[in-house]
Each structure stands twice: as C-alpha cells, then as structure tokens.
Write an enzyme that holds these catalytic residues in place. Sequence first.
Site, short mmCIF file in Angstrom:
data_model
loop_
_atom_site.label_atom_id
_atom_site.label_comp_id
_atom_site.label_asym_id
_atom_site.label_seq_id
_atom_site.Cartn_x
_atom_site.Cartn_y
_atom_site.Cartn_z
N GLU A 231 0.87 -1.18 0.00
CA GLU A 231 0.00 0.00 0.00
C GLU A 231 0.90 1.22 0.00
O GLU A 231 1.73 1.37 0.88
CB GLU A 231 -0.83 -0.03 1.28
CG GLU A 231 -1.73 1.13 1.48
CD GLU A 231 -2.97 1.02 0.63
OE1 GLU A 231 -3.41 -0.10 0.36
OE2 GLU A 231 -3.48 2.08 0.24
N TYR B 285 -1.85 8.31 2.30
CA TYR B 285 -2.13 8.05 3.70
C TYR B 285 -1.13 7.15 4.40
O TYR B 285 -1.19 6.97 5.60
CB TYR B 285 -3.54 7.48 3.85
CG TYR B 285 -4.57 8.54 3.60
CD1 TYR B 285 -4.91 9.43 4.59
CD2 TYR B 285 -5.14 8.67 2.35
CE1 TYR B 285 -5.82 10.44 4.36
CE2 TYR B 285 -6.07 9.67 2.11
CZ TYR B 285 -6.39 10.55 3.12
OH TYR B 285 -7.30 11.54 2.89
N GLY B 286 -0.25 6.55 3.67
CA GLY B 286 0.70 5.70 4.38
C GLY B 286 1.43 4.76 3.45
O GLY B 286 1.22 4.78 2.22
N GLY C 221 0.45 5.32 -0.65
CA GLY C 221 -0.43 6.40 -1.06
C GLY C 221 -0.28 7.58 -0.13
O GLY C 221 0.63 7.62 0.69
N ASP D 54 -12.33 2.54 13.58
CA ASP D 54 -12.19 2.58 12.12
C ASP D 54 -12.32 1.17 11.53
O ASP D 54 -11.53 0.77 10.68
CB ASP D 54 -10.87 3.23 11.70
CG ASP D 54 -10.90 3.69 10.24
OD1 ASP D 54 -12.01 3.79 9.67
OD2 ASP D 54 -9.82 3.94 9.66
P1 ADP Z 1 -3.25 2.98 7.00
O1 ADP Z 1 -3.23 3.39 8.45
O2 ADP Z 1 -2.26 3.70 6.16
O3 ADP Z 1 -4.63 2.92 6.42
P2 ADP Z 1 -3.36 0.11 7.30
O4 ADP Z 1 -2.83 -0.47 8.55
O5 ADP Z 1 -4.84 0.23 7.18
O6 ADP Z 1 -2.67 1.52 7.02
O7 ADP Z 1 -2.84 -0.70 6.07
C1 ADP Z 1 -3.15 -0.34 4.74
C2 ADP Z 1 -3.28 -1.58 3.92
O8 ADP Z 1 -2.05 -2.27 3.96
C3 ADP Z 1 -4.33 -2.55 4.40
O9 ADP Z 1 -5.58 -2.31 3.83
C4 ADP Z 1 -3.77 -3.86 3.93
O10 ADP Z 1 -4.10 -4.03 2.57
C5 ADP Z 1 -2.27 -3.66 4.01
N1 ADP Z 1 -1.75 -4.21 5.27
C6 ADP Z 1 -1.68 -3.59 6.47
N2 ADP Z 1 -1.15 -4.40 7.39
C7 ADP Z 1 -0.87 -5.56 6.77
C8 ADP Z 1 -0.31 -6.81 7.21
N3 ADP Z 1 0.05 -7.00 8.46
N4 ADP Z 1 -0.20 -7.79 6.30
C9 ADP Z 1 -0.57 -7.59 5.01
N5 ADP Z 1 -1.09 -6.46 4.54
C10 ADP Z 1 -1.25 -5.45 5.41
#
Ligand code: ADP
Length: 476
Positions: free
Chosen positions: A122, A126-127, A124, A243
């Site tokens: 990911e 946001y992170g 973008g 969330d």
């Molecule tokens: P943010 O706070 O930037 O939204 P997230 O923790 O929601 O970050 O992670 C964004 C995306 O990254 C998730 O929707 C998932 O697709 C992927 N992701 C996050 N943590 C993991 C993980 N432990 N293993 C695999 N994919 C992950």
Amino acid sequence: MASKSRWADTEEDAAYEAKIRREKEEKKRLKAEKARKAEEAQRAQAEAEAAKLRAAQEQQQNQDDRPPAKRRKLTPEGEGQESGGAKEENNNNNNAKLLRFEAGTWGKSRSVENYDKLNDIEEGAYGWVARAKEIKTGKVVALKRLKIDPNDAAGLPETGLREIQILKDCSHRNIVELREVVVGDDTSRIENVFLVLEFLEHDLMSVLGDMPEPFLASEVKTLLLQLAGGVAYLHDHWILHRDLKTSNLLLNNRGQLKIADFGMARYVGDPPPPKLTQLVVTLWYRAPELLLGTKTYGAAVDMWSVGCIFGELLTREPLLQGKTEADELTKIFELCGIPSDDSWPGFRRLPNARHLRLPKASAAHAGSVVRARFPLLTTAGCDLLSGLLSLDPDRRPTAREMLQHEYFRQDPKPKHEAMFPTFPSKAGQERRRRRSTPNAPGRGQKAAELGAVDFSGIFAAREKEERGGGFALRMV
Ligand code: ADP
C-alpha cells in the site's frame, strides 16, 4: 431524579436506598476516573517513548565512529525477488553492531536494515505498507511506516504512537500481531519508524472486490465470528477501534481474520470520557450518533461498523455509500428507518438533530427495510443484522452478545477455518488496485457542519426510486 422505589415503605428504607445509590454513583465515578488516568498515563508514556527513541538513536549515531551506513536499498534487484544467502550472511555480521529491540523500550529498536523489502502493499497519500523479509530468519512480515501528523506542531505521530501502544498491549488471534518497531538511518525523522507486523496475504476489501461469487453463508459466519471475537477482546480491554471497515480486516490463507490499523483506536473508561472526537470512523461505516454529532459514545460505534461489514460480506458491496455526511444519514434512514422517540429515545438532543426535518412518525414505510434488502438472509441473520444496525446505540448487541447469537448456531454452521477457500494474494506479489473507499477522517480535521437537512421528502423519493427514479436529499 430517580423515582421512589415501590419497596421503600418507610423513611428509613428510602434513606438507606439513597445511600446505596450514592455509593454506587461514587464507585462508578471512581472507576471512570481511574480509566481516564490510565489513559493519560499511557499517552504520556507513548510520547516519552517516542522522545526516548529519537534520543537513543541520535546517541547511537554519535557513538558510532563509522560514517553512517549507507541505507540498504529497500527495493531488491528485480521486484519481488527474494534476497539470497550471501546477503543474509553479510547482514549477520552487521547485526552485532545493531541495537536490539526489547519489549517496552523503543529506544533500543533495531534497524530497518534487518529487513529486505519484497514489494509495496500500500503506497499512497495516507501511508506506506510493504511486504518484507527478515534477512536473518527469512520470515516474511509487513512493514508499516509511521505517519507524521501534519496537524501536530511537533510533528508527533499521535495516531502512530497510539497504534504502537495499543498493539503492544494486545494479544489475540484475531488482532494483527506487532512483532517489533524498527527505525531507519535518519532517526531525527519520525517517519523513519516502522511497525513490523505479522504478514497476512489479503485484506477483506480486496478479496470482496475480486470474488466472482459472494461468500457462502457458512463463510460469512466464520468471518463474523472472528471479527466479533477480536472486537469483544478490544472492548473487554476498554479499547475502541473506531475505524472498522473491510480494508482494515486482514485475512490469511488459513482462513484467519485479524483486525488491523489501530491509528484511530483509543482507550476509554466507563462511562466514556465526556468529550470524544466525533470525527472518527470512515464515513460509510460511521454510526448515526456520530453523524448527529454526539460527543459521548462507546463500543456501540464499533458495533455499527460491524453491522456495515456484515452487509458488505453478503453483497460484496459497501452497504451505505454516502457521498457526504448528510447523504450518509439519508442512506442510513432509508435502510434502517426514520428515527423516532420510540426507536431512538433522546436522539433529538444530539447537536446535529436540531437541523433535521423528519417526516411524521406515522408516515408509511417509516421502519427498517433490512429484511427486504437481504431476502436470502435467514430470520436469525436478519435479526442480528438489524440489531447491529439499530439507530439507537443502546439497542445494538455487544460483541460478546453477538458471539452468542442464534444465527451462528443454525445451519449452515460456520465453516472450519482450515476449510476456508484461498485466494491469490495481491499483497504477496504486486501493488494493489484499490477500489476507492473514503478514509477515516484525519486527526484535527474539523467535523463538517451538517447544516440544515430536510429528510421530509425521503419517502416520496423512496417510492420514486422503487419506480426507477433517483433519490436526492433536499437541503434547506
Ligand atoms: P493505514 O493506516 O495507512 O490505512 P493500514 O494499517 O490500514 O494503514 O494498512 C493499509 C493496507 O495495507 C491494508 O488495507 C492492507 O491491505 C495492508 N496491510 C496492512 N497491514 C498488513 C499486514 N500485516 N499484512 C498484510 N497487509 C497489510
């Protein structure tokens, strides 16, 4: 004021009852005070740890007489290609010079150089999350970069610190495991702090987006039971996630679901603190009391999101895709019914409720249409879904109650996790195609004034929709 009990025959009885009541209230107050203090302490500790982390890493850099090591290229030669044994050996030599992370002391965090990036998951605005491999052990993990908070003058990543603090405290099979926190070379920059998380092959949003057929009822039950199990654990430990949505639910190839992304999460007491930010939870999963501007809320906001996720698991489409806060409320009222003093006592006192113009309670079709919207769902399933989507937060089941619901005991029984279907993992190989879903509101962002919203035409519009026309909310 509480009315006189019908059992209190004498003055003495009444005085005794009043004393018990006072004692109970005092006990409740002390409990809430304790929870508030615990949260304050935790926050202070998280901030102190972040400062300690920076200081310790600066010190390490100063002590090191070598010039600062060149940062390992995080992208290996050839995307997705895993590093070979030579590199591993090389790194083992370096390891001796690296500070080791010990639980509870971020100041001794290891370096991110212990990991080789395999691919972005990911990336973008946001992170950033990537799949990576620990060089020494070959274990595949997810690396998540801590986000700086643009609204914080000191740039302190409050959401990130909360996420670290809460994940560090959690240990449950349905909550993603934080393995360690590692740091990059330039430790003066907070965005050089990374969470090392167990890696899961999928997030539910991507799986739902790619499935040719929806999940079977038995599979929906397995997923929901795991979600409710994780949420019950959080709520038992006074944590609100704030969330919950399908992109924050991870799924591995062994049918295990884990809750992730604790950037919006926080500890709360009972009763909850009097002023909590309303601007939480991604719009499509946001409870009506939040949209109506409540400042005190509790675990029921997460249960609303669980209801939205339930609906999404059944149809593969987010349930309530509002474009604005007013539009989201419209969609909620269309599905769950118009709030009334019966269905939601006290809703009129919420700050934004003053702006609502609702049709008369006697209007036709004022109730919930959940049953009609999910014709294939069993009566028990419908009861659970409608309960989770109760407008009145007090009528939503708790996560513990949800786990005991009849729906999970009826046929078809929840599918055994080991029998769960597997899916090709995008996270494992390639950058994801994202369906565009809104994000949780940013910290410090201001809640949009809902403004005066007229819902009185909602039924005429509903009828029009039934005849094929669209629905538009009138703003007054
Ligand atoms: P943010 O706070 O930037 O939204 P997230 O923790 O929601 O970050 O992670 C964004 C995306 O990254 C998730 O929707 C998932 O697709 C992927 N992701 C996050 N943590 C993991 C993980 N432990 N293993 C695999 N994919 C992950």
